[in-house]
Design a protein around this motif. Structure first.
Motif, PDB file in Angstrom:
ATOM      1  N   LEU A 142       0.822  -1.211   0.000  1.00 63.07           N
ATOM      2  CA  LEU A 142       0.000   0.000   0.000  1.00 63.07           C
ATOM      3  C   LEU A 142       0.853   1.256   0.000  1.00 63.07           C
ATOM      4  O   LEU A 142       0.510   2.249  -0.656  1.00 63.07           O
ATOM      5  CB  LEU A 142      -0.940  -0.013   1.200  1.00 63.07           C
ATOM      6  CG  LEU A 142      -2.141  -0.949   1.082  1.00 63.07           C
ATOM      7  CD1 LEU A 142      -2.868  -1.065   2.403  1.00 63.07           C
ATOM      8  CD2 LEU A 142      -3.096  -0.478  -0.013  1.00 63.07           C
ATOM      9  N   GLU A 143       1.958   1.240   0.718  1.00 60.24           N
ATOM     10  CA  GLU A 143       2.850   2.403   0.707  1.00 60.24           C
ATOM     11  C   GLU A 143       3.389   2.656  -0.692  1.00 60.24           C
ATOM     12  O   GLU A 143       3.475   3.811  -1.143  1.00 60.24           O
ATOM     13  CB  GLU A 143       3.982   2.194   1.702  1.00 60.24           C
ATOM     14  CG  GLU A 143       3.529   2.293   3.157  1.00 60.24           C
ATOM     15  CD  GLU A 143       4.634   1.941   4.147  1.00 60.24           C
ATOM     16  OE1 GLU A 143       5.718   1.484   3.701  1.00 60.24           O
ATOM     17  OE2 GLU A 143       4.416   2.117   5.362  1.00 60.24           O
ATOM     18  N   ALA A 144       3.720   1.580  -1.418  1.00 61.68           N
ATOM     19  CA  ALA A 144       4.203   1.732  -2.788  1.00 61.68           C
ATOM     20  C   ALA A 144       3.100   2.238  -3.710  1.00 61.68           C
ATOM     21  O   ALA A 144       3.325   3.101  -4.572  1.00 61.68           O
ATOM     22  CB  ALA A 144       4.759   0.395  -3.305  1.00 61.68           C
ATOM     23  N   ALA A 145       1.879   1.723  -3.528  1.00 57.69           N
ATOM     24  CA  ALA A 145       0.748   2.172  -4.344  1.00 57.69           C
ATOM     25  C   ALA A 145       0.429   3.635  -4.067  1.00 57.69           C
ATOM     26  O   ALA A 145       0.176   4.420  -4.991  1.00 57.69           O
ATOM     27  CB  ALA A 145      -0.472   1.302  -4.074  1.00 57.69           C
ATOM     28  N   ASN A 146       0.459   4.029  -2.803  1.00 60.00           N
ATOM     29  CA  ASN A 146       0.159   5.409  -2.444  1.00 60.00           C
ATOM     30  C   ASN A 146       1.181   6.391  -3.007  1.00 60.00           C
ATOM     31  O   ASN A 146       0.869   7.567  -3.215  1.00 60.00           O
ATOM     32  CB  ASN A 146       0.101   5.553  -0.919  1.00 60.00           C
ATOM     33  CG  ASN A 146      -1.096   4.845  -0.298  1.00 60.00           C
ATOM     34  OD1 ASN A 146      -2.093   4.575  -0.973  1.00 60.00           O
ATOM     35  ND2 ASN A 146      -0.987   4.531   0.982  1.00 60.00           N
ATOM     36  N   ALA A 147       2.382   5.901  -3.256  1.00 60.32           N
ATOM     37  CA  ALA A 147       3.427   6.761  -3.813  1.00 60.32           C
ATOM     38  C   ALA A 147       3.213   7.048  -5.294  1.00 60.32           C
ATOM     39  O   ALA A 147       3.870   7.932  -5.860  1.00 60.32           O
ATOM     40  CB  ALA A 147       4.796   6.116  -3.606  1.00 60.32           C
ATOM     41  N   ALA A 148       2.280   6.306  -5.925  1.00 62.94           N
ATOM     42  CA  ALA A 148       1.961   6.518  -7.342  1.00 62.94           C
ATOM     43  C   ALA A 148       0.448   6.598  -7.495  1.00 62.94           C
ATOM     44  O   ALA A 148      -0.183   5.716  -8.093  1.00 62.94           O
ATOM     45  CB  ALA A 148       2.542   5.397  -8.195  1.00 62.94           C
ATOM     46  N   GLY A 174      -1.583   8.189  -9.308  1.00 62.75           N
ATOM     47  CA  GLY A 174      -2.196   8.324 -10.626  1.00 62.75           C
ATOM     48  C   GLY A 174      -2.348   7.018 -11.370  1.00 62.75           C
ATOM     49  O   GLY A 174      -2.951   6.976 -12.443  1.00 62.75           O
ATOM     50  N   GLU A 175      -1.806   5.922 -10.823  1.00 61.08           N
ATOM     51  CA  GLU A 175      -1.859   4.624 -11.491  1.00 61.08           C
ATOM     52  C   GLU A 175      -2.912   3.726 -10.845  1.00 61.08           C
ATOM     53  O   GLU A 175      -3.389   3.980  -9.741  1.00 61.08           O
ATOM     54  CB  GLU A 175      -0.482   3.951 -11.418  1.00 61.08           C
ATOM     55  CG  GLU A 175       0.648   4.736 -12.041  1.00 61.08           C
ATOM     56  CD  GLU A 175       1.970   4.015 -11.925  1.00 61.08           C
ATOM     57  OE1 GLU A 175       1.967   2.778 -11.700  1.00 61.08           O
ATOM     58  OE2 GLU A 175       3.019   4.667 -12.040  1.00 61.08           O
ATOM     59  N   ASP A 176      -3.240   2.637 -11.537  1.00 58.54           N
ATOM     60  CA  ASP A 176      -4.091   1.588 -10.976  1.00 58.54           C
ATOM     61  C   ASP A 176      -3.192   0.483 -10.426  1.00 58.54           C
ATOM     62  O   ASP A 176      -2.179   0.125 -11.037  1.00 58.54           O
ATOM     63  CB  ASP A 176      -5.028   1.015 -12.036  1.00 58.54           C
ATOM     64  CG  ASP A 176      -6.040   2.036 -12.518  1.00 58.54           C
ATOM     65  OD1 ASP A 176      -6.372   2.950 -11.750  1.00 58.54           O
ATOM     66  OD2 ASP A 176      -6.485   1.917 -13.679  1.00 58.54           O
ATOM     67  N   HIS A 177      -3.597  -0.085  -9.272  1.00 60.23           N
ATOM     68  CA  HIS A 177      -2.750  -1.057  -8.601  1.00 60.23           C
ATOM     69  C   HIS A 177      -3.570  -2.281  -8.205  1.00 60.23           C
ATOM     70  O   HIS A 177      -4.692  -2.157  -7.712  1.00 60.23           O
ATOM     71  CB  HIS A 177      -2.129  -0.450  -7.342  1.00 60.23           C
ATOM     72  CG  HIS A 177      -1.443   0.855  -7.571  1.00 60.23           C
ATOM     73  ND1 HIS A 177      -0.151   0.950  -8.018  1.00 60.23           N
ATOM     74  CD2 HIS A 177      -1.881   2.132  -7.434  1.00 60.23           C
ATOM     75  CE1 HIS A 177       0.198   2.225  -8.132  1.00 60.23           C
ATOM     76  NE2 HIS A 177      -0.848   2.966  -7.781  1.00 60.23           N
ATOM     77  N   LEU A 178      -2.981  -3.469  -8.408  1.00 59.83           N
ATOM     78  CA  LEU A 178      -3.575  -4.723  -7.958  1.00 59.83           C
ATOM     79  C   LEU A 178      -2.662  -5.319  -6.900  1.00 59.83           C
ATOM     80  O   LEU A 178      -1.468  -5.544  -7.146  1.00 59.83           O
ATOM     81  CB  LEU A 178      -3.728  -5.704  -9.117  1.00 59.83           C
ATOM     82  CG  LEU A 178      -4.245  -7.101  -8.746  1.00 59.83           C
ATOM     83  CD1 LEU A 178      -5.669  -7.015  -8.199  1.00 59.83           C
ATOM     84  CD2 LEU A 178      -4.176  -8.045  -9.940  1.00 59.83           C
TER      85      LEU A 178
END
Length: 318
Positions: free
Chosen positions: A27-33, A35-39
């Motif tokens: 989640l920390e990695a996803a929150n850092a980007a 504007g992207e979609d994350h699974l």
């Protein structure tokens, strides 16, 4: 789409550092980007339990978490024990006791299109003040607030969560909330002598859709033992509940549902719910024991809906 594989059921190290391969790390990695979609895929730890160490999991990106039967608990010390409540419902310490500092909220969703699937969320507590830094006291398992939040819960179990104020399991304000094929049981909103406590499982000042779900043994101090909806317009506070069941929920008013927006029930069963008058906030206020199944102050439409064996010790057994 960026994909993350969670390989560890651990959360934080003893030094408070995020464990590599954990859900928090993903989640920390996803929150850092944002504007992207994350699974985020939890299948590598299928069926295991993630015990949060000291703080809620924060989401501020477009994220889909596929849970693979993983349990996430806000019981940081592992002290919660499943037991049977006074009305026969299954409860945890989080449901029964708001005074512990050992429980935190599970998810704090700040923005993004978020899908949670095939998960169990339990032991989450929103306190005032809250040990995880959230001081609003609403949303024991999930807080989803703001127009930038679009949250879907699919095949999720929310059991034994609690909030000092509103939304024992989920609090959504200004957001879009959809609940599909899920079970919400033994959640609670409101202190025994609190300021209020609406929506034992869900408190939604939001656009709300519930499909194919079961609400059982939830409780709220004031309105909506299972679900409380509110809003000042059809766009904010509109709710549709379809092909769902409400069983043995209780509140001061609206044993199963408190409706203060625009609500449509289609193919819904409401059975054995209860509205029981009670005083709160030092005896300054008293609920009316109105609407054993539903208390309604605005627009309510029922289609192919069964309302039976509900109880109110004030007005309106149904």
């Amino acid at each position: 789409m960026a994909n993350f594989i969670v390989t560890s059921a651990l959360d934080l190290t003893g030094d408070g550092e995020t464990v590599t391969g954990s859900l928090r790390a993903a989640l920390e990695a996803a929150n850092a980007a944002p504007g992207e979609d994350h699974l985020i895929d939890l299948s590598a730890i299928a069926g295991q339990t993630i015990r949060l160490s000291e703080a809620a999991l924060t989401v501020n990106a477009n994220v889909e978490i596929t849970g693979a039967g993983v349990v996430i608990t806000g019981d940081t010390e592992g002290n919660d024990a499943l037991s049977v409540g006074p009305d026969g419902q299954r409860v945890t310490d989080a449901f029964a006791n708001f005074s512990t500092d050992d429980n935190v909220r599970v998810f704090d969703i700040l923005s993004g299109t978020v899908v949670l699937s095939d998960l169990t969320l339990t032991g989450g507590v929103a306190q005032v003040p809250n040990g995880d830094g959230n001081s609003d006291g609403s949303g024991g398992a999930i807080s989803a607030n703001g127009a930038d939040v679009d949250l879907t819960l699919r095949d999720v179990t929310l059991m034994g969560n609690a909030a000092n104020v509103d939304g024992g399991a989920v609090s959504a304000t200004g957001a879009a909330l959809r609940i599909e094929d899920s079970v919400l049981s033994a959640n609670r909103a409101g202190l025994a002598d609190g300021i209020r406590g609406t929506g034992g499982a869900v408190d939604a000042n939001a656009v709300l859709v519930i499909v194919g779900s079961v609400f059982a043994d939830n409780a709220a101090l004031t309105n909506g033992g299972a679900v409380n909806t509110s809003g000042t317009s059809s766009a904010l506070g509109a709710a549709d509940i379809v092909s769902s069941s409400f069983i043995n929920n209780s509140a001061g008013d609206g044993g199963a549902i408190g409706n203060f927006g625009d609500l449509t029930l289609t193919n819904v069963t409401l059975v054995d719910n209860a509205a029981v008058a009670q005083s709160f906030n030092g005896g300054q206020f008293t609920t009316g024991g109105r609407g054993g199944a539903v208390v309604n102050t605005r627009s309510l439409t029922l289609e192919q809906t069964t309302v039976t064996s509900n109880l109110a010790n004030g007005d309106g057994g149904g």
